[in-house]
Motif scaffolding. Structure first.
Motif, PDB file in Angstrom:
ATOM      1  N   GLN A  25       0.754  -1.111   0.184  1.00  0.00           N
ATOM      2  CA  GLN A  25      -0.057  -0.046   0.080  1.00  0.00           C
ATOM      3  C   GLN A  25       0.913   1.154   0.084  1.00  0.00           C
ATOM      4  N   TYR A  26       1.857   1.245   0.890  1.00  0.00           N
ATOM      5  CA  TYR A  26       2.572   2.266   0.980  1.00  0.00           C
ATOM      6  C   TYR A  26       3.362   2.818  -0.501  1.00  0.00           C
ATOM      7  N   ASN A  27       3.921   1.736  -1.004  1.00  0.00           N
ATOM      8  CA  ASN A  27       4.785   1.864  -2.081  1.00  0.00           C
ATOM      9  C   ASN A  27       4.094   1.727  -3.396  1.00  0.00           C
ATOM     10  N   ARG A  28       2.749   1.666  -3.446  1.00  0.00           N
ATOM     11  CA  ARG A  28       1.913   1.461  -4.638  1.00  0.00           C
ATOM     12  C   ARG A  28       2.451   0.286  -5.472  1.00  0.00           C
ATOM     13  N   VAL A  29       2.770  -0.637  -4.689  1.00  0.00           N
ATOM     14  CA  VAL A  29       3.226  -2.001  -5.367  1.00  0.00           C
ATOM     15  C   VAL A  29       2.128  -2.807  -6.278  1.00  0.00           C
ATOM     16  N   PRO A  30       2.525  -2.903  -7.634  1.00  0.00           N
ATOM     17  CA  PRO A  30       1.408  -3.578  -8.452  1.00  0.00           C
ATOM     18  C   PRO A  30       1.077  -5.000  -7.994  1.00  0.00           C
ATOM     19  N   GLU A  31       0.013  -5.579  -8.376  1.00  0.00           N
ATOM     20  CA  GLU A  31      -0.367  -7.053  -8.316  1.00  0.00           C
ATOM     21  C   GLU A  31       0.658  -7.783  -8.911  1.00  0.00           C
ATOM     22  N   GLY A  32       1.157  -8.852  -8.078  1.00  0.00           N
ATOM     23  CA  GLY A  32       2.391  -9.943  -8.555  1.00  0.00           C
ATOM     24  C   GLY A  32       3.803  -9.556  -8.197  1.00  0.00           C
ATOM     25  N   ALA A  33       3.870  -8.295  -7.695  1.00  0.00           N
ATOM     26  CA  ALA A  33       5.226  -7.880  -7.295  1.00  0.00           C
ATOM     27  C   ALA A  33       5.403  -7.839  -5.544  1.00  0.00           C
ATOM     28  N   ARG A  34       6.441  -8.085  -5.242  1.00  0.00           N
ATOM     29  CA  ARG A  34       6.474  -8.210  -3.730  1.00  0.00           C
ATOM     30  C   ARG A  34       7.765  -7.560  -3.438  1.00  0.00           C
ATOM     31  N   LEU A  35       7.922  -6.363  -2.620  1.00  0.00           N
ATOM     32  CA  LEU A  35       9.205  -5.724  -2.445  1.00  0.00           C
ATOM     33  C   LEU A  35       9.848  -6.374  -1.159  1.00  0.00           C
ATOM     34  N   GLY A  36       9.056  -6.666  -0.118  1.00  0.00           N
ATOM     35  CA  GLY A  36       9.361  -7.223   1.221  1.00  0.00           C
ATOM     36  C   GLY A  36       8.462  -8.424   1.036  1.00  0.00           C
ATOM     37  N   GLN A  37       9.203  -9.899   1.181  1.00  0.00           N
ATOM     38  CA  GLN A  37       8.125 -11.108   1.198  1.00  0.00           C
ATOM     39  C   GLN A  37       8.371 -11.625   2.436  1.00  0.00           C
ATOM     40  N   LEU A  38       7.181 -12.162   3.019  1.00  0.00           N
ATOM     41  CA  LEU A  38       7.162 -12.919   4.180  1.00  0.00           C
ATOM     42  C   LEU A  38       6.938 -14.357   3.701  1.00  0.00           C
ATOM     43  N   ILE A  39       8.079 -15.041   3.981  1.00  0.00           N
ATOM     44  CA  ILE A  39       7.847 -16.476   3.485  1.00  0.00           C
ATOM     45  C   ILE A  39       7.722 -17.431   4.978  1.00  0.00           C
ATOM     46  N   THR A  40       6.797 -18.180   4.720  1.00  0.00           N
ATOM     47  CA  THR A  40       6.171 -19.185   5.612  1.00  0.00           C
ATOM     48  C   THR A  40       6.534 -20.556   5.303  1.00  0.00           C
ATOM     49  N   VAL A  41       7.226 -21.194   6.237  1.00  0.00           N
ATOM     50  CA  VAL A  41       7.434 -22.952   6.152  1.00  0.00           C
ATOM     51  C   VAL A  41       6.719 -23.570   7.126  1.00  0.00           C
ATOM     52  N   GLY A  42       6.200 -24.727   6.736  1.00  0.00           N
ATOM     53  CA  GLY A  42       5.732 -25.352   7.727  1.00  0.00           C
ATOM     54  C   GLY A  42       4.094 -25.977   7.435  1.00  0.00           C
ATOM     55  N   PRO A  43       3.663 -26.566   8.485  1.00  0.00           N
ATOM     56  CA  PRO A  43       3.805 -26.799   9.673  1.00  0.00           C
ATOM     57  C   PRO A  43       5.247 -27.687   9.838  1.00  0.00           C
ATOM     58  N   LEU A  44       6.109 -27.543  10.649  1.00  0.00           N
ATOM     59  CA  LEU A  44       7.154 -28.281  10.959  1.00  0.00           C
ATOM     60  C   LEU A  44       6.853 -29.023  12.347  1.00  0.00           C
ATOM     61  N   ASN A  45       7.655 -30.187  12.542  1.00  0.00           N
ATOM     62  CA  ASN A  45       7.258 -30.620  13.914  1.00  0.00           C
ATOM     63  C   ASN A  45       8.408 -30.178  14.873  1.00  0.00           C
ATOM     64  N   LYS A  46       8.422 -29.455  15.779  1.00  0.00           N
ATOM     65  CA  LYS A  46       9.549 -28.997  16.892  1.00  0.00           C
ATOM     66  C   LYS A  46       8.942 -29.723  18.220  1.00  0.00           C
ATOM     67  N   ALA A  47       9.779 -30.517  18.588  1.00  0.00           N
ATOM     68  CA  ALA A  47       9.650 -31.069  20.061  1.00  0.00           C
ATOM     69  C   ALA A  47       8.145 -31.513  20.403  1.00  0.00           C
ATOM     70  N   GLY A  48       7.848 -32.300  19.195  1.00  0.00           N
ATOM     71  CA  GLY A  48       6.303 -32.922  19.144  1.00  0.00           C
ATOM     72  C   GLY A  48       5.236 -32.032  18.851  1.00  0.00           C
ATOM     73  N   LYS A  49       5.555 -30.949  18.653  1.00  0.00           N
ATOM     74  CA  LYS A  49       4.602 -29.672  18.500  1.00  0.00           C
ATOM     75  C   LYS A  49       4.521 -29.136  17.111  1.00  0.00           C
ATOM     76  N   PRO A  50       3.444 -28.795  16.313  1.00  0.00           N
ATOM     77  CA  PRO A  50       3.559 -28.017  14.966  1.00  0.00           C
ATOM     78  C   PRO A  50       3.872 -26.863  15.107  1.00  0.00           C
ATOM     79  N   ARG A  51       4.752 -26.375  14.264  1.00  0.00           N
ATOM     80  CA  ARG A  51       5.011 -24.953  14.382  1.00  0.00           C
ATOM     81  C   ARG A  51       5.570 -24.512  12.836  1.00  0.00           C
ATOM     82  N   MET A  52       4.911 -22.922  12.778  1.00  0.00           N
ATOM     83  CA  MET A  52       5.212 -22.360  11.497  1.00  0.00           C
ATOM     84  C   MET A  52       6.690 -21.600  11.601  1.00  0.00           C
ATOM     85  N   MET A  53       7.461 -21.789  10.610  1.00  0.00           N
ATOM     86  CA  MET A  53       8.750 -20.755  10.535  1.00  0.00           C
ATOM     87  C   MET A  53       8.442 -19.945   9.583  1.00  0.00           C
ATOM     88  N   ASN A  54       8.754 -18.492   9.773  1.00  0.00           N
ATOM     89  CA  ASN A  54       8.650 -17.417   9.114  1.00  0.00           C
ATOM     90  C   ASN A  54       9.989 -16.707   8.727  1.00  0.00           C
TER      91      ASN A  54
END
Length: 169
Positions: free
Chosen positions: A25-54
């Motif tokens: 919104q601030y940078n008026r980024v067009p659809e399809g482009a991402r200037l800063g990207q949040l990458i999410t991996v998971g769920p992963l099993n950490k000590a027997g509990k599901p966990r998302m990593m970002n």
């Protein structure tokens, strides 16, 4: 080295994507482009509990940026404080910087026929403000800091962990 970095606290991130949305919104980024990207991996099993990593991936503002070296028109510029940005008036849309960047940071703006990239919201930085993504982070997982400097929050959390260990003994 850049004078600035965006640091992420994994324990605080809830994958809400407010950082990306506010950046777009601030940078008026067009659809399809991402200037800063949040990458999410998971769920992963950490000590027997599901966990998302970002992982939040803005531009790294490299010491010797490949994108700057690759740009034939000198539209890709590295400021004295290390911030790398695109001078839109000089960009001819050759995409050499996109090809040169090993992290796929420069993005193509189809409508403008030019490249855009994270510049840490340098207009905000110049005013003493944090980048839009950091400001929008609902859980304060993102922090705008200088490299090799532990933030107040990091020192405070480290101190709390030490105190907790002493109490638990």
């Amino acid at each position: 080295m850049s004078r600035y970095i965006i640091k992420m606290d994994q324990d605080r991130c809830i994958s809400c994507n407010a950082c990306e949305l506010h950046c777009k919104q601030y940078n008026r980024v067009p659809e399809g482009a991402r200037l800063g990207q949040l990458i999410t991996v998971g769920p992963l099993n950490k000590a027997g509990k599901p966990r998302m990593m970002n992982l939040f991936m803005p531009c790294f503002h490299c010491e010797q940026p490949w994108c700057v070296a690759a740009c034939p028109t000198e539209a890709m510029i590295r400021r004295d404080d290390g911030i790398v940005y695109v001078n839109q008036d000089l960009c001819v849309g050759c995409k050499a910087c996109i090809i040169a960047c090993p992290w796929d940071v420069p993005q193509w703006d189809e409508a403008a026929g030019k490249v855009m990239k994270c510049d840490l919201c340098m207009d905000r930085v110049d005013q003493g403000l944090d980048p839009a993504c950091v400001t929008a982070c609902t859980t304060h997982a993102l922090e705008f800091v200088r490299p090799n400097e532990a933030s107040h929050r990091t020192r405070e959390r480290h101190g709390q962990k030490i105190l907790l260990k002493r109490v638990m003994r």
